[in-house]
Design a protein around this motif. Structure first.
Motif, PDB file in Angstrom:
ATOM      1  N   TRP A   1     -12.655   6.784  27.160  1.00 22.58           N
ATOM      2  CA  TRP A   1     -12.709   7.032  28.607  1.00 22.58           C
ATOM      3  C   TRP A   1     -12.787   5.733  29.399  1.00 22.58           C
ATOM      4  CZ3 TRP A   1     -11.048  11.421  30.117  1.00 22.58           C
ATOM      5  CH2 TRP A   1     -11.281  12.580  29.377  1.00 22.58           C
TER       6      TRP A   1
ATOM      7  N   ARG B   1     -10.208   4.823  32.480  1.00 19.22           N
ATOM      8  CA  ARG B   1     -10.648   4.549  33.858  1.00 19.22           C
ATOM      9  C   ARG B   1      -9.991   3.290  34.416  1.00 19.22           C
ATOM     10  NH1 ARG B   1     -15.778   5.791  31.461  1.00 19.22           N
ATOM     11  NH2 ARG B   1     -16.397   7.949  31.943  1.00 19.22           N
TER      12      ARG B   1
ATOM     13  N   PRO C   1      -9.492  11.737  25.170  1.00 22.59           N
ATOM     14  CA  PRO C   1      -9.133  10.385  25.625  1.00 22.59           C
ATOM     15  C   PRO C   1      -7.918   9.828  24.891  1.00 22.59           C
ATOM     16  CG  PRO C   1     -11.483  10.535  25.203  1.00 22.59           C
ATOM     17  CD  PRO C   1     -10.877  11.799  24.692  1.00 22.59           C
TER      18      PRO C   1
END
Length: 333
Positions: free
Chosen positions: A192, A196, A62
């Motif tokens: 993450w 997103r 990430p």
């Protein structure tokens, strides 16, 4: 013409390959050294029972992808602003747009602590938009302001003012520790959940700008010529700057106020593929991603286990480049 197309395609492929290798090496390096094979299997054959896979999947990947996305946004924002303003010194950090986004983050820490990331991102957009309006308004008070060093001067003035206000907020509300990340820049806190939200903002903004590539190319060659060919220059500039604000605001909300990425990479891209915006924008995005991924990797290797600021690593390249361009532009005025 065919030769130039093949050359541009080769540069795209090479940049994409370098970016993938950079992401792999960056994901493999850390307190625990891992092989590229381990990174590969952690990505494509993830096993949550393996500690090495957990380290890569939950912590390193990430972070590295966040650096790549932020670098794409900064590089593309710089390419857009340089094209629509015809100012080779334009960059979201140099012009103070990043400072507006960072001040909005400081206000959120002071008055609305604990905001969800999506709301923090929206405040970052708002701060970037307001600083852009202030900068373009100040520069447009003089003839040729948007296409000359006056825009850079206006950006420096607004940036200094916003940094002063941000510092005052940090001192009054004891936020120095919290805001140190945003001043120095870093991607260690990206997970993450942030990715997103970042990807659905940055990718559509890039695609929107690509749809305007012909108009932006003509504007970069001369506003009067573009208007003569039926291009609505005012609308193109507004949409282009809007896309740049979205890209810069998203990148600052994730990685902090990092300058000079959008200044350096568009010039390199133009040297490699020319001024056609449809070629220059994607290459600028790829080069920006490479620069920030490698800067993050260098920040972790300078003095381990401590990390150096990414913004400082980029500035080592960006400040001399900016001074060179400023001197060059000054001779041409």
């Amino acid at each position: 013409m065919q030769h130039k197309r093949w050359a541009a395609a080769c540069w795209f492929v090479l940049a994409a390959a370098v970016l993938l290798l950079s992401i792999g090496f960056a994901a493999s390096y850390g307190a625990k050294e891992l092989s590229l094979r381990t990174v590969w299997t952690a990505v494509f054959a993830y096993d949550d029972r393996l500690t090495s896979h957990q380290i890569i999947h939950d912590l390193r990947l990430p972070r590295v992808l966040g650096a790549a996305l932020s670098g794409m946004a900064f590089g593309a924002a710089g390419a857009i602003m340089q094209a629509v303003t015809r100012n080779p010194l334009a960059d979201s950090g140099v012009l103070g747009i990043n400072a507006g986004a960072a001040m909005a983050v400081a206000l959120s820490f002071a008055f609305w602590p604990g905001l969800p990331y999506i709301q923090l991102m929206m405040l970052s957009f708002l701060g970037a938009a307001l600083s852009t309006l202030a900068i373009t308004g100040l520069a447009s008070l003089t003839p040729g302001g948007l296409a000359s060093l006056r825009l850079t001067i206006a950006g420096a003035v607004i940036s200094a003012m916003l940094h002063s206000v941000t510092a005052g907020i940090a001192i009054y509300y004891a936020l120095n520790q919290d805001l140190a990340f945003w001043y120095a820049g870093g991607v260690a806190g990206i997970g993450w959940s942030q990715l997103r939200l970042l990807a659905p903002v940055i990718v559509p903004a890039l695609l929107l700008t690509l749809l305007m590539s012909r108009s932006i190319t003509l504007m970069s060659l001369g506003e009067e010529s573009a208007a003569g060919l039926g291009i609505r220059t005012g609308r193109v500039r507004l949409l282009g700057m809007g896309a740049a604000v979205i890209l810069a605001g998203a990148a600052v909300s994730a990685a902090g106020s990092i300058a000079f990425v959008g200044l350096v990479v568009p010039h390199i891209a133009r040297r490699l593929v020319g001024v056609t915006f449809a070629k220059m924008l994607p290459l600028s995005a790829l080069l920006g991603a490479i620069l920030l991924v490698l800067a993050d990797l260098a920040a972790r290797t300078v003095n381990p286990p401590r990390e150096f600021a990414i913004g400082a690593m980029v500035a080592i390249i960006g400040v001399p480049f900016f001074l060179y361009l400023a001197r060059k532009e000054g001779r041409e005025l």
